[in-house]
Design an enzyme around this catalytic site. Structure first.
Site, PDB file in Angstrom:
ATOM      1  N   CYS A 220     -17.037  25.028  31.435  1.00  0.00           N
ATOM      2  CA  CYS A 220     -16.467  23.733  32.897  1.00  0.00           C
ATOM      3  C   CYS A 220     -17.763  23.820  34.014  1.00  0.00           C
ATOM      4  O   CYS A 220     -17.185  22.253  34.473  1.00  0.00           O
ATOM      5  CB  CYS A 220     -14.973  24.582  33.162  1.00  0.00           C
ATOM      6  SG  CYS A 220     -14.010  24.143  31.960  1.00  0.00           S
TER       7      CYS A 220
ATOM      8  N   HIS B  17     -10.308  23.803  27.513  1.00  0.00           N
ATOM      9  CA  HIS B  17      -9.869  23.982  28.935  1.00  0.00           C
ATOM     10  C   HIS B  17      -9.236  22.689  29.992  1.00  0.00           C
ATOM     11  O   HIS B  17      -9.899  21.791  28.928  1.00  0.00           O
ATOM     12  CB  HIS B  17     -11.378  24.209  29.373  1.00  0.00           C
ATOM     13  CG  HIS B  17     -11.985  25.322  29.151  1.00  0.00           C
ATOM     14  ND1 HIS B  17     -12.327  26.497  29.915  1.00  0.00           N
ATOM     15  CD2 HIS B  17     -12.192  26.510  27.858  1.00  0.00           C
ATOM     16  CE1 HIS B  17     -12.927  27.271  28.585  1.00  0.00           C
ATOM     17  NE2 HIS B  17     -12.217  27.354  27.410  1.00  0.00           N
TER      18      HIS B  17
ATOM     19  N   CYS C 219     -14.830  28.535  34.274  1.00  0.00           N
ATOM     20  CA  CYS C 219     -16.295  29.867  33.237  1.00  0.00           C
ATOM     21  C   CYS C 219     -18.058  28.232  33.400  1.00  0.00           C
ATOM     22  O   CYS C 219     -17.127  27.186  33.874  1.00  0.00           O
ATOM     23  CB  CYS C 219     -15.770  29.288  31.778  1.00  0.00           C
ATOM     24  SG  CYS C 219     -15.348  27.895  30.911  1.00  0.00           S
TER      25      CYS C 219
ATOM     26  N   GLU D 298     -10.061  21.898  32.950  1.00  0.00           N
ATOM     27  CA  GLU D 298     -10.957  21.094  33.381  1.00  0.00           C
ATOM     28  C   GLU D 298     -11.944  19.666  32.920  1.00  0.00           C
ATOM     29  O   GLU D 298     -11.926  18.401  32.490  1.00  0.00           O
ATOM     30  CB  GLU D 298     -11.724  21.720  34.038  1.00  0.00           C
ATOM     31  CG  GLU D 298     -12.143  22.522  34.976  1.00  0.00           C
ATOM     32  CD  GLU D 298     -11.368  24.290  34.163  1.00  0.00           C
ATOM     33  OE1 GLU D 298     -12.031  25.249  34.930  1.00  0.00           O
ATOM     34  OE2 GLU D 298     -10.463  24.387  33.655  1.00  0.00           O
TER      35      GLU D 298
END
Length: 168
Positions: free
Chosen positions: A79, A46, A76, A48
């Site tokens: 993260c 991801h 999410c 992040e």
């Protein structure tokens, strides 16, 4: 947030969901990341997470105190947890994620009182640009999927007609 949007566009260029992230320390960008889940074949890829890893390397510490994280889509659960664990004091979000967001949509891990660290959250920064990029990406994805399905259906019909001709 404009730099995070640039990273999100980079993700879209490689066929990834367009999510971008930057981390700022003392007024300068020290890390950037964008979504690469399909490219890297990793649920951990991801935007992040990539940016947090890079920022930790730059600062030489897993604690990212004094940093601000800018992300185009609400984090999410994974993260949001990483943001809390990294002790990032501030998170700026472009648009919210009503299906999986953990900074106020589904739940709010960033500001949860039970944790030893809470994050100051700012929502809706360049919201239209962030959500527009995602909407356009998914609109194009649906068009491509529909075209693929139609092509597959045509191939099946042609194959069935060829079998019928061969059987006669």
């Amino acid at each position: 947030m404009r730099e995070a949007l640039r990273k999100a566009r980079r993700a879209a260029e490689i066929g990834e969901v367009p999510i971008g992230c930057v981390i700022v320390y003392e007024g300068r960008v020290i890390a950037r990341g964008y979504n690469r889940r399909n490219t890297d074949k990793s649920t951990l890829a991801h935007a992040e997470i990539a940016a947090i890893r890079k920022a930790a390397r730059v600062l030489g510490d897993w604690r990212l105190e004094g940093c601000t994280l800018y992300v185009t889509l609400e984090p999410c659960p994974m993260c949001a947890g990483a943001i809390v664990q990294a002790r990032i004091p501030r998170c700026v979000i472009g648009c919210m994620n009503p299906k999986a967001g953990c900074a106020g949509s589904v739940t709010n891990l960033l500001e949860m009182e039970g944790f030893n660290h809470r994050v100051e959250v700012t929502r809706g920064v360049l919201e239209e640009a962030c959500s527009g990029l995602l909407k356009e990406f998914f609109r194009e994805l649906r068009k491509r999927d529909a075209a693929r399905k139609a092509e597959k259906a045509r191939a099946l019909i042609v194959g069935a007609e060829a079998e019928d001709i061969g059987a006669s």
